[in-house]
Write a protein that holds these residues in place. Structure first.
Motif, short mmCIF file in Angstrom:
data_model
loop_
_atom_site.label_atom_id
_atom_site.label_comp_id
_atom_site.label_asym_id
_atom_site.label_seq_id
_atom_site.Cartn_x
_atom_site.Cartn_y
_atom_site.Cartn_z
N THR A 204 37.42 30.69 44.76
CA THR A 204 38.86 30.42 44.71
C THR A 204 39.48 30.98 43.43
O THR A 204 40.54 31.61 43.46
N ILE A 205 38.81 30.76 42.31
CA ILE A 205 39.31 31.28 41.03
C ILE A 205 39.39 32.80 41.07
O ILE A 205 40.40 33.41 40.67
N LYS A 206 38.35 33.42 41.60
CA LYS A 206 38.33 34.88 41.67
C LYS A 206 39.44 35.41 42.57
O LYS A 206 40.12 36.39 42.23
N ALA A 207 39.66 34.75 43.72
CA ALA A 207 40.69 35.20 44.65
C ALA A 207 42.07 35.13 44.01
O ALA A 207 42.89 36.05 44.16
N MET A 208 42.36 34.04 43.28
CA MET A 208 43.68 33.89 42.68
C MET A 208 43.88 34.83 41.50
O MET A 208 44.97 35.37 41.29
N GLU A 209 42.84 35.06 40.72
CA GLU A 209 42.98 36.00 39.60
C GLU A 209 43.19 37.42 40.10
O GLU A 209 43.99 38.17 39.55
N GLU A 210 42.51 37.79 41.19
CA GLU A 210 42.72 39.12 41.78
C GLU A 210 44.13 39.24 42.34
O GLU A 210 44.76 40.30 42.24
N GLN B 264 46.91 42.04 41.00
CA GLN B 264 47.53 43.02 41.87
C GLN B 264 49.06 42.96 41.83
O GLN B 264 49.72 44.01 41.78
N ILE B 265 49.63 41.77 41.86
CA ILE B 265 51.09 41.72 41.88
C ILE B 265 51.68 42.07 40.51
O ILE B 265 52.80 42.59 40.43
N THR C 214 46.44 49.66 46.77
CA THR C 214 45.86 49.58 48.11
C THR C 214 45.27 48.21 48.41
O THR C 214 45.16 47.81 49.57
N SER C 215 44.86 47.48 47.39
CA SER C 215 44.23 46.17 47.63
C SER C 215 45.22 45.02 47.55
O SER C 215 44.82 43.86 47.57
N LEU C 216 46.52 45.31 47.46
CA LEU C 216 47.51 44.25 47.34
C LEU C 216 47.52 43.35 48.57
O LEU C 216 47.54 42.12 48.46
N THR C 217 47.49 43.95 49.74
CA THR C 217 47.49 43.15 50.98
C THR C 217 46.27 42.25 51.05
O THR C 217 46.37 41.08 51.43
N ALA C 218 45.13 42.79 50.67
CA ALA C 218 43.90 41.99 50.68
C ALA C 218 44.00 40.85 49.67
O ALA C 218 43.52 39.74 49.92
N ALA C 219 44.61 41.12 48.52
CA ALA C 219 44.74 40.08 47.49
C ALA C 219 45.65 38.95 47.97
O ALA C 219 45.36 37.77 47.73
N ILE C 220 46.74 39.30 48.65
CA ILE C 220 47.65 38.28 49.19
C ILE C 220 46.94 37.45 50.25
O ILE C 220 47.04 36.22 50.28
#
Length: 339
Positions: free
Chosen positions: A54-60, A64-65, A208-214
């Protein structure tokens, strides 16, 4: 400055969102209901310890944004404390997600941050030098006065330099920034400057990874749904209950069907205890296998006992046959003593 009966309003949030907010990285607090207050809002971190995924997902997600606006040097918190009052922010307004995403006065990264129905706009993040241990509650609630007095003395501004300023539609009215105050009708959306739309689209394509990060951020947020947690807990409870019930039923069947095993054979009790432990740890499958193996042992032992009983009965019939005994007695009576 607040609305309603809130003197020192406080909001309990899960980690890592709570720390990201008081550190100034998170600028939009998303909720399914509009903000009832304006002004200082204390932030309390809930008791659930965040997992590394969860921490990794939110930091990524925030990397990105922020990259959309050309910001790459982000200092994330080193720790994410739980069950603590960790800081505060200033809530300056609340708008809908559509309004935020079409608010061209804001940086593009801020506009992408709003992913929920209502977006609480937060400024002036401050964190506590020493977080206060305390209990949290649902919704917005009043902070205890003694905690407020102590906490107000230990605040320090966030060190992040990429803070945002949300302009009020009416500078004289602190409550003017509310749902409906930012134009976002379908007609107005169509009339947006085509250059701004093109610029936003190009910026999104560059990362390119913005959608994946969201998507990762949304997936991380859904794990805190009460309904999801309840279902998971119930499934685990049912799973354990079924396993234990199966073992108890098998043991009861042994005691009723097999008097030898029911009397408490040492080797079989050890076997059943091991089977019960494995069933509790490994689930219904192992428990079923143990029950099946136990049934085979029971069947084999019952068969052996039955054969043994039949054999003893046959031998007893030969040794103590009533007809043979009567013939022998008559013969003895007819014997005459020698003359």
């Amino acid at each position: 400055m607040s609305r309603g009966n809130y003197k020192n309003p406080c909001l309990t949030m899960h980690q890592p969102w709570a720390s990201l907010l008081v550190h100034g990285i998170k600028r939009i607090e998303g909720r399914s209901w509009p903000s009832p207050i304006r002004g200082r809002l204390w932030i309390h971190a809930a008791s659930k310890v965040p997992d590394e995924a969860t921490i990794k997902a939110m930091e990524e997600f925030y990397q990105q944004i922020y990259a959309v606006d050309g910001i790459t040097d982000i200092q994330f918190p080193q720790h994410y404390p739980v069950s603590r009052l960790i800081g505060c922010v200033e809530v300056v307004g609340c708008v809908t997600s559509d309004e935020l995403q079409n608010w061209d006065a804001l940086p593009q990264g801020v506009r992408l941050e709003g992913q929920t129905n209502f977006c609480w706009l937060c400024e002036k993040p401050q964190k506590l030098i020493i977080p206060f241990e305390m209990r949290g509650y649902q919704g917005v609630y009043n902070l205890e006065n003694k905690i407020y007095v102590a906490a107000a003395r230990g605040l320090m501004p966030s060190q992040n330099s990429f803070k945002v300023k949300f302009p009020l539609p009416d500078p004289k009215d602190p409550f003017s920034l509310k749902p409906g105050s930012i134009p976002c009708t379908m007609q107005e959306k169509k009339e947006l400057d085509s250059k701004q739309v093109t610029s936003l689209t190009a910026a999104i394509k560059q990362v390119t990874s913005l959608t994946a990060a969201i998507a990762g951020a949304k997936a991380a947020a859904t794990q805190f749904s009460k309904k999801g947690q309840s279902l998971q807990t119930n499934n685990i409870f049912d799973y354990t209950t079924r396993s234990k019930s199966k073992v108890i039923e098998d043991e009861a069947a042994e005691s009723l069907d097999n008097p030898v095993l029911g009397s408490g054979g040492t080797s079989d009790r050890t076997y059943r205890t091991r089977s019960k432990n494995r069933g509790t740890q490994m689930g219904e499958e192992v428990c079923s296998e143990s029950s099946s193996s136990s049934s085979k042992v029971e069947s084999s032992q019952r068969s052996a006992v039955t054969k043994s009983e039949d054999w003893n009965t046959r031998i007893g019939e030969r040794r103590f046959d009533p007809g043979s005994a009567r013939i022998m007695a008559a013969a003895i009576r007819n014997l005459k003593p020698p003359s």
